[in-house]
Design an enzyme around this catalytic site. Structure first.
Site, PDB file in Angstrom:
ATOM      1  N   ASP A 118     135.903 -12.283  42.392  1.00  0.00           N
ATOM      2  CA  ASP A 118     135.571 -13.679  42.652  1.00  0.00           C
ATOM      3  C   ASP A 118     136.516 -14.337  43.662  1.00  0.00           C
ATOM      4  O   ASP A 118     136.326 -15.501  44.011  1.00  0.00           O
ATOM      5  CB  ASP A 118     135.567 -14.479  41.337  1.00  0.00           C
ATOM      6  CG  ASP A 118     134.314 -14.226  40.515  1.00  0.00           C
ATOM      7  OD1 ASP A 118     133.390 -13.565  41.023  1.00  0.00           O
ATOM      8  OD2 ASP A 118     134.249 -14.691  39.363  1.00  0.00           O
ATOM      9  N   ARG A 176     127.480 -24.930  41.319  1.00  0.00           N
ATOM     10  CA  ARG A 176     127.403 -24.142  40.087  1.00  0.00           C
ATOM     11  C   ARG A 176     128.797 -23.924  39.519  1.00  0.00           C
ATOM     12  O   ARG A 176     128.954 -23.820  38.311  1.00  0.00           O
ATOM     13  CB  ARG A 176     126.767 -22.769  40.357  1.00  0.00           C
ATOM     14  CG  ARG A 176     125.282 -22.814  40.629  1.00  0.00           C
ATOM     15  CD  ARG A 176     124.730 -21.404  40.679  1.00  0.00           C
ATOM     16  NE  ARG A 176     125.335 -20.626  39.608  1.00  0.00           N
ATOM     17  CZ  ARG A 176     125.595 -19.324  39.670  1.00  0.00           C
ATOM     18  NH1 ARG A 176     125.285 -18.641  40.737  1.00  0.00           N
ATOM     19  NH2 ARG A 176     126.134 -18.702  38.657  1.00  0.00           N
ATOM     20  N   CYS A 226     120.485 -10.076  41.574  1.00  0.00           N
ATOM     21  CA  CYS A 226     120.929 -11.352  42.103  1.00  0.00           C
ATOM     22  C   CYS A 226     121.530 -11.094  43.467  1.00  0.00           C
ATOM     23  O   CYS A 226     121.607  -9.953  43.911  1.00  0.00           O
ATOM     24  CB  CYS A 226     121.939 -12.011  41.183  1.00  0.00           C
ATOM     25  SG  CYS A 226     123.512 -11.202  41.188  1.00  0.00           S
ATOM     26  N   ARG A 264     123.463  -5.873  39.056  1.00  0.00           N
ATOM     27  CA  ARG A 264     124.048  -6.480  37.863  1.00  0.00           C
ATOM     28  C   ARG A 264     123.197  -6.314  36.598  1.00  0.00           C
ATOM     29  O   ARG A 264     122.673  -7.285  36.038  1.00  0.00           O
ATOM     30  CB  ARG A 264     124.339  -7.954  38.111  1.00  0.00           C
ATOM     31  CG  ARG A 264     125.318  -8.162  39.240  1.00  0.00           C
ATOM     32  CD  ARG A 264     125.627  -9.611  39.471  1.00  0.00           C
ATOM     33  NE  ARG A 264     126.661 -10.117  38.593  1.00  0.00           N
ATOM     34  CZ  ARG A 264     127.110 -11.369  38.659  1.00  0.00           C
ATOM     35  NH1 ARG A 264     126.616 -12.214  39.502  1.00  0.00           N
ATOM     36  NH2 ARG A 264     128.072 -11.758  37.858  1.00  0.00           N
ATOM     37  N   LYS A 281     134.844 -22.362  34.339  1.00  0.00           N
ATOM     38  CA  LYS A 281     133.416 -22.186  34.084  1.00  0.00           C
ATOM     39  C   LYS A 281     133.157 -20.938  33.243  1.00  0.00           C
ATOM     40  O   LYS A 281     132.430 -20.976  32.255  1.00  0.00           O
ATOM     41  CB  LYS A 281     132.663 -22.065  35.414  1.00  0.00           C
ATOM     42  CG  LYS A 281     131.270 -21.471  35.287  1.00  0.00           C
ATOM     43  CD  LYS A 281     130.555 -21.414  36.604  1.00  0.00           C
ATOM     44  CE  LYS A 281     130.686 -20.104  37.345  1.00  0.00           C
ATOM     45  NZ  LYS A 281     129.900 -18.986  36.770  1.00  0.00           N
ATOM     46  N   ASN A 282     133.764 -19.832  33.651  1.00  0.00           N
ATOM     47  CA  ASN A 282     133.468 -18.566  32.981  1.00  0.00           C
ATOM     48  C   ASN A 282     134.054 -18.487  31.573  1.00  0.00           C
ATOM     49  O   ASN A 282     133.779 -17.534  30.848  1.00  0.00           O
ATOM     50  CB  ASN A 282     133.959 -17.387  33.824  1.00  0.00           C
ATOM     51  CG  ASN A 282     133.080 -17.170  35.043  1.00  0.00           C
ATOM     52  OD1 ASN A 282     132.015 -17.779  35.168  1.00  0.00           O
ATOM     53  ND2 ASN A 282     133.518 -16.301  35.948  1.00  0.00           N
ATOM     54  N   ASP A 286     122.375  -3.343  30.821  1.00  0.00           N
ATOM     55  CA  ASP A 286     122.137  -2.166  29.975  1.00  0.00           C
ATOM     56  C   ASP A 286     123.241  -1.940  28.946  1.00  0.00           C
ATOM     57  O   ASP A 286     122.977  -1.548  27.805  1.00  0.00           O
ATOM     58  CB  ASP A 286     121.966  -0.912  30.855  1.00  0.00           C
ATOM     59  CG  ASP A 286     123.145  -0.691  31.781  1.00  0.00           C
ATOM     60  OD1 ASP A 286     123.656  -1.682  32.348  1.00  0.00           O
ATOM     61  OD2 ASP A 286     123.590   0.463  31.931  1.00  0.00           O
TER      62      ASP A 286
HETATM   63  C1  UD1 Z   1     131.629 -11.854  35.172  1.00  0.00           C
HETATM   64  C2  UD1 Z   1     131.864 -13.215  35.755  1.00  0.00           C
HETATM   65  C3  UD1 Z   1     131.762 -13.139  37.263  1.00  0.00           C
HETATM   66  C4  UD1 Z   1     132.685 -12.059  37.813  1.00  0.00           C
HETATM   67  C5  UD1 Z   1     132.491 -10.727  37.090  1.00  0.00           C
HETATM   68  C6  UD1 Z   1     133.515  -9.684  37.475  1.00  0.00           C
HETATM   69  C7  UD1 Z   1     131.012 -14.705  34.028  1.00  0.00           C
HETATM   70  C8  UD1 Z   1     129.937 -15.648  33.619  1.00  0.00           C
HETATM   71  N1  UD1 Z   1     130.852 -14.111  35.213  1.00  0.00           N
HETATM   72  O1  UD1 Z   1     130.301 -11.466  35.554  1.00  0.00           O
HETATM   73  O2  UD1 Z   1     132.116 -14.409  37.794  1.00  0.00           O
HETATM   74  O3  UD1 Z   1     132.385 -11.871  39.174  1.00  0.00           O
HETATM   75  O4  UD1 Z   1     132.569 -10.927  35.685  1.00  0.00           O
HETATM   76  O5  UD1 Z   1     134.808 -10.133  37.182  1.00  0.00           O
HETATM   77  O6  UD1 Z   1     132.006 -14.530  33.331  1.00  0.00           O
HETATM   78  N2  UD1 Z   1     127.557  -3.662  34.588  1.00  0.00           N
HETATM   79  C9  UD1 Z   1     126.688  -2.669  34.219  1.00  0.00           C
HETATM   80  N3  UD1 Z   1     125.967  -2.804  33.068  1.00  0.00           N
HETATM   81  C10 UD1 Z   1     126.089  -3.899  32.267  1.00  0.00           C
HETATM   82  C11 UD1 Z   1     126.971  -4.913  32.634  1.00  0.00           C
HETATM   83  C12 UD1 Z   1     127.697  -4.780  33.808  1.00  0.00           C
HETATM   84  O7  UD1 Z   1     126.544  -1.681  34.916  1.00  0.00           O
HETATM   85  O8  UD1 Z   1     125.410  -3.947  31.231  1.00  0.00           O
HETATM   86  C13 UD1 Z   1     128.348  -3.542  35.836  1.00  0.00           C
HETATM   87  C14 UD1 Z   1     127.953  -4.589  36.877  1.00  0.00           C
HETATM   88  O9  UD1 Z   1     126.855  -4.180  37.658  1.00  0.00           O
HETATM   89  C15 UD1 Z   1     129.230  -4.687  37.690  1.00  0.00           C
HETATM   90  C16 UD1 Z   1     130.330  -4.474  36.649  1.00  0.00           C
HETATM   91  O10 UD1 Z   1     129.702  -3.836  35.549  1.00  0.00           O
HETATM   92  O11 UD1 Z   1     129.307  -3.661  38.632  1.00  0.00           O
HETATM   93  C17 UD1 Z   1     131.008  -5.740  36.179  1.00  0.00           C
HETATM   94  O12 UD1 Z   1     130.051  -6.640  35.749  1.00  0.00           O
HETATM   95  P1  UD1 Z   1     130.378  -7.741  34.652  1.00  0.00           P
HETATM   96  O13 UD1 Z   1     131.816  -7.735  34.330  1.00  0.00           O
HETATM   97  O14 UD1 Z   1     129.413  -7.622  33.550  1.00  0.00           O
HETATM   98  O15 UD1 Z   1     130.091  -9.043  35.449  1.00  0.00           O
HETATM   99  P2  UD1 Z   1     129.536 -10.333  34.821  1.00  0.00           P
HETATM  100  O16 UD1 Z   1     129.902 -10.413  33.386  1.00  0.00           O
HETATM  101  O17 UD1 Z   1     128.119 -10.441  35.228  1.00  0.00           O
END
Ligand code: UD1
Length: 419
Positions: free
Chosen positions: A306, A398, A118, A123, A22-23, A126
């Site tokens: 995950d 999902r 969420c 999440r 999925k991802n 920024d």
């Molecule tokens: C992706 C995966 C999700 C998995 C996660 C961590 C997809 C669609 N989803 O989620 O299944 O659980 O990676 O492996 O691929 N963060 C910030 N600022 C940002 C972005 C992220 O502070 O702009 C922080 C988040 O709060 C979190 C960490 O970075 O603590 C990792 O988040 P991120 O890797 O972005 O997770 P997702 O991409 O949402």
């Protein structure tokens, strides 16, 4: 609403086929916005999130031809009506934010509803926005939407304060058409990032370093459509590996991307499972007593967040004390209270859960709270005595393709029923 009903106690035995990830599909679908012609994605699983992304792309103006039975998805985007991802879609799937990069890159502007908090934490996005700003985009926020505009993005050196998967993917998607070179530092190393980079390169992009923490993207003028095959889902595979290990099973996980699952492999072996590589997959043989192991979630190649809920389900019936620490998301222990209702002995202390293995779990009515938590409750139900009912399984749909059918074929006494 459907629920999953399980009569626990059996061993899982047989073969199970892993679906496409999925991802990995979602960013590939977003990448299709970058080209005019038909882009083809194969090995696409039947999942709710993918349907949501299709709805989003159609809303933007893409044409879509899908043949779910064969896993082929074709996307063509000649133009966009309005480059906007509405709240109704983003709120059900955070990954919608992935359209931001390609929309600005090809159509010069994008308006995307900001994903709210969420179930598993704040999440934020920024870092996506900071990166786009560094590439010269103008960013404003109104009515819960972020507006991003750039006549032409320019290459930049971007450092991620936190390694973020969708952040890395979004900026890669934005940078392929930028003027000059973009360098992403402290980039996410996840296999899904590499899958996207490979696909973009096949489309004519110039990306090097994906899979390391420094990714270099040389902007190119034009991309061409292509055909890409989605990599197997390491989290789905990992879920079946744990299922086999904790039910004293003997399961061949076919198409298992074990090379993406080193950390899980090691933990399962430490816990007493026998894991062997075979020609077309990985065989996992479980044995009791399960030995307790400590686990800490860390971005790839560390233990995946995950898989945290699933390994916790296994530790609830292990022979000692296990400390499970979640370092990626701040609120990802909602499955704990449900597991406790089955008799598990778990205490949460900040970012750690201390799990004292019990002799056995007992079946109970449970409520799924997020995608991976749902899977962990099903695993717990498989080993519990008596009947477990997991409701709110829309979370499960999902991200797991017909998990109950796959488990049933392995001998589980599991049913999906209409509530
Ligand atoms: C992706 C995966 C999700 C998995 C996660 C961590 C997809 C669609 N989803 O989620 O299944 O659980 O990676 O492996 O691929 N963060 C910030 N600022 C940002 C972005 C992220 O502070 O702009 C922080 C988040 O709060 C979190 C960490 O970075 O603590 C990792 O988040 P991120 O890797 O972005 O997770 P997702 O991409 O949402």
């Amino acid at each position: 609403m459907d629920k999953i009903v399980i009569e626990g106690g059996g061993r899982l035995v047989g073969d199970v086929q892993v679906s496409g990830a999925k991802n990995a599909v979602l960013p590939l679908m977003a990448a299709s916005l970058l080209v005019e012609g038909w882009n083809t994605i194969t090995n696409v699983p039947r999942l709710k999130d993918i349907d949501t992304f299709k709805t989003l792309l159609r809303h933007l103006g893409s044409d879509i031809e899908a043949d779910p039975a064969s896993g082929v998805l074709k996307i063509r985007t000649r133009d966009v009506k309005a480059p906007e991802a509405p709240y109704e879609l983003v709120k059900t799937m955070r990954a919608s934010v992935l359209v931001l990069g390609p929309l600005v890159s090809r159509f010069k502007r994008a308006r995307v509803s900001l994903p709210g908090g969420c179930a598993i934490g704040a999440r934020p996005v920024d870092l996506h926005l900071k990166g786009l700003e560094k590439m010269g985009a103008e960013i404003s926020i109104d009515a819960g939407y972020v507006n991003v505009a750039a006549e032409r993005l320019k290459g930049a050196k971007i450092y991620f304060d936190t390694a973020t998967v969708t952040g890395t993917e979004n900026l890669m998607l934005a940078a392929v058409h930028a003027d000059g070179t973009t360098i992403l530092e402290n980039a996410a190393l996840e296999p899904e990032v590499v899958c996207l980079a490979d696909a973009l390169n096949k489309m004519g992009a110039s990306i090097t370093g994906a899979g390391t923490d420094t990714i270099k993207i040389e902007g190119v003028k034009e991309l061409r459509p292509t055909t890409v095959r989605v990599i197997p889902d390491r989290i789905e595979a990992g879920t079946f590996m744990v299922a086999s290990a904790m039910t004293r099973g003997n399961v061949l996980v076919k198409d298992c991307p074990y090379w993406h699952l080193d950390s899980l492999n090691m933990k399962l072996k430490e816990a007493g499972a026998e894991i062997t590589e075979e020609e077309n997959g990985v065989r996992v043989i479980g044995d009791w007593p399960i030995r307790s192991v400590d686990v800490k979630t860390i971005p790839y190649p560390g233990f995946p967040t995950d898989m945290q809920a699933q390994i916790m389900a296994m530790m609830t019936i292990a022979s000692g004390l296990s400390v499970i620490t979640e370092t990626v998301f701040e609120n990802r222990f909602m499955h704990v209270s449900e597991m406790k209702r089955m008799g598990a002995d778990i205490k949460i202390d900040g970012r750690s859960a201390v799990v004292r293995g019990v002799k056995g779990l007992s079946g109970a009515p449970l409520m799924a709270t997020d995608l991976r938590a749902s899977a962990s409750l099903i695993l717990a139900g498989l080993v519990a005595e008596g009947r477990t009912e997991v409701s709110r399984i829309y979370h499960l749909d999902r991200g797991y393709e017909r998990i109950e059918e796959k488990l049933k074929r392995l001998g589980a006494n599991i049913e999906r029923v209409k509530e």
